[in-house]
Design a protein around this motif. Structure first.
Motif, PDB file in Angstrom:
ATOM      1  N   PRO A  14      12.365  -9.915 -49.616  1.00 48.84           N
ATOM      2  CA  PRO A  14      12.971  -9.416 -48.382  1.00 48.84           C
ATOM      3  C   PRO A  14      13.164  -7.904 -48.460  1.00 48.84           C
ATOM      4  CG  PRO A  14      14.614 -10.532 -49.709  1.00 48.84           C
ATOM      5  CD  PRO A  14      13.296 -10.775 -50.378  1.00 48.84           C
ATOM      6  N   SER A  15      13.047  -7.270 -47.323  1.00 46.27           N
ATOM      7  CA  SER A  15      13.247  -5.814 -47.262  1.00 46.27           C
ATOM      8  C   SER A  15      14.740  -5.506 -47.400  1.00 46.27           C
ATOM      9  CB  SER A  15      12.723  -5.272 -45.940  1.00 46.27           C
ATOM     10  OG  SER A  15      13.540  -5.730 -44.865  1.00 46.27           O
ATOM     11  N   PRO A  16      15.069  -4.238 -47.697  1.00 48.63           N
ATOM     12  CA  PRO A  16      16.494  -3.879 -47.775  1.00 48.63           C
ATOM     13  C   PRO A  16      17.257  -4.192 -46.494  1.00 48.63           C
ATOM     14  CG  PRO A  16      15.128  -2.144 -48.722  1.00 48.63           C
ATOM     15  CD  PRO A  16      14.193  -3.113 -48.083  1.00 48.63           C
ATOM     16  N   TYR A  17      16.582  -4.029 -45.335  1.00 50.74           N
ATOM     17  CA  TYR A  17      17.251  -4.314 -44.059  1.00 50.74           C
ATOM     18  C   TYR A  17      17.516  -5.807 -43.917  1.00 50.74           C
ATOM     19  CZ  TYR A  17      16.094   0.476 -42.776  1.00 50.74           C
ATOM     20  OH  TYR A  17      16.011   1.836 -42.734  1.00 50.74           O
ATOM     21  N   GLU A  18      16.517  -6.619 -44.350  1.00 46.00           N
ATOM     22  CA  GLU A  18      16.720  -8.064 -44.289  1.00 46.00           C
ATOM     23  C   GLU A  18      17.792  -8.507 -45.272  1.00 46.00           C
ATOM     24  OE1 GLU A  18      12.795  -9.400 -45.120  1.00 46.00           O
ATOM     25  OE2 GLU A  18      12.245  -9.551 -42.998  1.00 46.00           O
ATOM     26  N   ARG A  19      17.813  -7.880 -46.456  1.00 46.47           N
ATOM     27  CA  ARG A  19      18.807  -8.271 -47.447  1.00 46.47           C
ATOM     28  C   ARG A  19      20.230  -7.983 -46.941  1.00 46.47           C
ATOM     29  NH1 ARG A  19      17.863  -9.628 -52.535  1.00 46.47           N
ATOM     30  NH2 ARG A  19      15.772  -8.707 -52.486  1.00 46.47           N
ATOM     31  N   LEU A  20      20.383  -6.862 -46.207  1.00 45.50           N
ATOM     32  CA  LEU A  20      21.700  -6.538 -45.648  1.00 45.50           C
ATOM     33  C   LEU A  20      21.953  -7.249 -44.320  1.00 45.50           C
ATOM     34  CD1 LEU A  20      21.852  -2.692 -46.364  1.00 45.50           C
ATOM     35  CD2 LEU A  20      23.063  -4.510 -47.590  1.00 45.50           C
ATOM     36  N   GLY A  21      20.884  -7.776 -43.715  1.00 50.08           N
ATOM     37  CA  GLY A  21      21.044  -8.490 -42.453  1.00 50.08           C
ATOM     38  C   GLY A  21      21.228  -7.553 -41.269  1.00 50.08           C
ATOM     39  N   ILE A  22      20.525  -6.430 -41.253  1.00 51.58           N
ATOM     40  CA  ILE A  22      20.663  -5.452 -40.158  1.00 51.58           C
ATOM     41  C   ILE A  22      19.289  -5.111 -39.638  1.00 51.58           C
ATOM     42  CG2 ILE A  22      22.802  -4.431 -41.024  1.00 51.58           C
ATOM     43  CD1 ILE A  22      21.097  -2.221 -42.280  1.00 51.58           C
ATOM     44  N   GLU A  23      19.251  -4.450 -38.463  1.00 49.59           N
ATOM     45  CA  GLU A  23      18.002  -3.966 -37.897  1.00 49.59           C
ATOM     46  C   GLU A  23      17.725  -2.550 -38.391  1.00 49.59           C
ATOM     47  OE1 GLU A  23      18.324  -4.234 -33.710  1.00 49.59           O
ATOM     48  OE2 GLU A  23      18.374  -6.435 -33.666  1.00 49.59           O
ATOM     49  N   GLY A  25      17.220   0.062 -36.733  1.00 52.28           N
ATOM     50  CA  GLY A  25      17.896   1.103 -35.955  1.00 52.28           C
ATOM     51  C   GLY A  25      19.401   1.016 -36.004  1.00 52.28           C
ATOM     52  N   ALA A  26      19.947   0.262 -36.983  1.00 49.34           N
ATOM     53  CA  ALA A  26      21.401   0.104 -37.056  1.00 49.34           C
ATOM     54  C   ALA A  26      22.060   1.431 -37.417  1.00 49.34           C
ATOM     55  CB  ALA A  26      21.764  -0.970 -38.074  1.00 49.34           C
ATOM     56  N   SER A  27      23.265   1.596 -36.920  1.00 47.17           N
ATOM     57  CA  SER A  27      24.009   2.826 -37.212  1.00 47.17           C
ATOM     58  C   SER A  27      24.541   2.803 -38.639  1.00 47.17           C
ATOM     59  CB  SER A  27      25.169   2.986 -36.235  1.00 47.17           C
ATOM     60  OG  SER A  27      26.097   1.922 -36.393  1.00 47.17           O
ATOM     61  N   PHE A  28      25.025   3.965 -39.089  1.00 50.52           N
ATOM     62  CA  PHE A  28      25.551   4.059 -40.445  1.00 50.52           C
ATOM     63  C   PHE A  28      26.770   3.165 -40.621  1.00 50.52           C
ATOM     64  CE2 PHE A  28      28.328   6.198 -43.567  1.00 50.52           C
ATOM     65  CZ  PHE A  28      27.504   6.114 -44.686  1.00 50.52           C
ATOM     66  N   GLU A  29      27.596   3.111 -39.574  1.00 51.34           N
ATOM     67  CA  GLU A  29      28.770   2.237 -39.659  1.00 51.34           C
ATOM     68  C   GLU A  29      28.357   0.767 -39.773  1.00 51.34           C
ATOM     69  OE1 GLU A  29      28.284   4.571 -37.492  1.00 51.34           O
ATOM     70  OE2 GLU A  29      29.846   6.071 -37.870  1.00 51.34           O
ATOM     71  N   ALA A  30      27.296   0.396 -39.040  1.00 50.32           N
ATOM     72  CA  ALA A  30      26.820  -0.989 -39.123  1.00 50.32           C
ATOM     73  C   ALA A  30      26.254  -1.298 -40.495  1.00 50.32           C
ATOM     74  CB  ALA A  30      25.759  -1.240 -38.041  1.00 50.32           C
ATOM     75  N   VAL A  31      25.586  -0.308 -41.105  1.00 51.50           N
ATOM     76  CA  VAL A  31      25.033  -0.513 -42.448  1.00 51.50           C
ATOM     77  C   VAL A  31      26.162  -0.736 -43.455  1.00 51.50           C
ATOM     78  CG1 VAL A  31      23.705   0.564 -44.324  1.00 51.50           C
ATOM     79  CG2 VAL A  31      22.959   0.820 -41.945  1.00 51.50           C
ATOM     80  N   ALA A  55      19.646  -2.460 -52.065  1.00 46.11           N
ATOM     81  CA  ALA A  55      19.206  -2.465 -50.666  1.00 46.11           C
ATOM     82  C   ALA A  55      19.938  -1.389 -49.857  1.00 46.11           C
ATOM     83  CB  ALA A  55      19.446  -3.853 -50.063  1.00 46.11           C
ATOM     84  N   TYR A  56      21.218  -1.232 -50.114  1.00 45.35           N
ATOM     85  CA  TYR A  56      22.010  -0.218 -49.404  1.00 45.35           C
ATOM     86  C   TYR A  56      21.487   1.187 -49.716  1.00 45.35           C
ATOM     87  CZ  TYR A  56      26.078   2.603 -48.134  1.00 45.35           C
ATOM     88  OH  TYR A  56      26.906   3.551 -47.594  1.00 45.35           O
ATOM     89  N   ASP A  57      21.178   1.415 -51.030  1.00 44.71           N
ATOM     90  CA  ASP A  57      20.651   2.726 -51.398  1.00 44.71           C
ATOM     91  C   ASP A  57      19.284   2.973 -50.777  1.00 44.71           C
ATOM     92  OD1 ASP A  57      22.924   3.130 -52.884  1.00 44.71           O
ATOM     93  OD2 ASP A  57      22.003   2.511 -54.796  1.00 44.71           O
ATOM     94  N   ALA A  58      18.474   1.911 -50.674  1.00 46.59           N
ATOM     95  CA  ALA A  58      17.137   2.062 -50.083  1.00 46.59           C
ATOM     96  C   ALA A  58      17.240   2.418 -48.604  1.00 46.59           C
ATOM     97  CB  ALA A  58      16.337   0.770 -50.267  1.00 46.59           C
TER      98      ALA A  58
END
Length: 230
Positions: A14-23, A25-31, A55-58
């Motif tokens: 899974p990509s870092p975005y999938e691992r975090l469960g975000i899109e 284009g998510a904002s920094f606060e959403a990340v 994933a967060y660092d990526a």
């Protein structure tokens, strides 16, 4: 769910975005919020927590690359749009205050001019002519038939009388005083010249003192000023 930029290179991982469960284009606060939520879900599992941190660092690295390349993320565009709409919405929500009535313009106060201007010469009419003639005739008789020591008093009365007459005619007190003093000074100067060239005695055998002779031109000039200065 959209895949991040690294999903093609990681195969089935899974990509870092999938691992975090975000899109993407998510904002920094959403990340950040997604990272905290995932960390709470995995609990104390060190491997899962390490994968979430990676994933967060990526994701942060992807955002840094986009900023260095001049790309603007969808979240940044949305945030800018919200900031632009916020002042307009606040202004629309603010109640409009009633406009204050305009105060009437006050008239400009005109101050009387105190400048000393040259007089205009015009012969007085009516009472303004006969009053100076009668008054200065009386002062002249007083000068001729009183002791010579009273000449200064007669000149003082004549100067005061001239100030009153000029002030009544042109309504300017300071100018009336100035002209009267000027005429008095010129008259005394002419009288001093007369003492040098004339015998201080009049016809009809009326002897005059030097002070009386010097005062006669001053009385004459004061009379002419009262009759002519308008």
């Amino acid at each position: 769910m959209n895949q991040g930029p690294d999903s093609s290179s990681t195969g089935s991982q899974p990509s870092p975005y999938e691992r975090l469960g975000i899109e993407t284009g998510a904002s920094f606060e959403a990340v950040q919020a997604a990272k905290q939520a995932r960390l709470e879900e995995v609990g104390e599992n060190p491997q899962a927590r390490a994968q979430l941190e990676a994933a967060y660092d990526a994701v942060l690295m992807d955002r840094l690359k986009e900023r260095q390349q001049g790309k603007v993320s969808t979240a940044a565009l949305n945030a800018s749009a919200r900031e632009a709409k916020a002042p307009a919405a606040a202004a629309a929500a603010r109640p409009s205050l009633p406009s204050l009535p305009k105060l009437p313009a006050l008239p400009k106060a005109s101050l009387p001019s105190s400048s000393f201007s040259l007089p205009s010469l015009e012969l007085a009419e009516g009472q303004q002519r006969w009053l100076p003639l009668g008054g200065f005739a009386a002062l002249t008789l007083l000068l001729l038939f009183t002791p010579a020591s009273s000449a200064e008093l007669v000149l003082a009365l004549a100067t005061l009388f001239s100030v009153v007459l000029l002030q009544r005619r042109n309504r300017r007190f300071l100018q009336a005083v100035g002209f009267s003093v000027l005429l008095l000074s010129l008259g005394l100067g002419l009288g001093a010249l007369l003492l040098q060239v004339l015998d201080p005695s009049l016809p009809l055998g009326l002897p005059l003192d030097a002070h009386q002779v010097q005062s006669l031109p001053a009385l004459l000039l004061l009379l002419l000023g009262a009759l002519l200065i308008a």
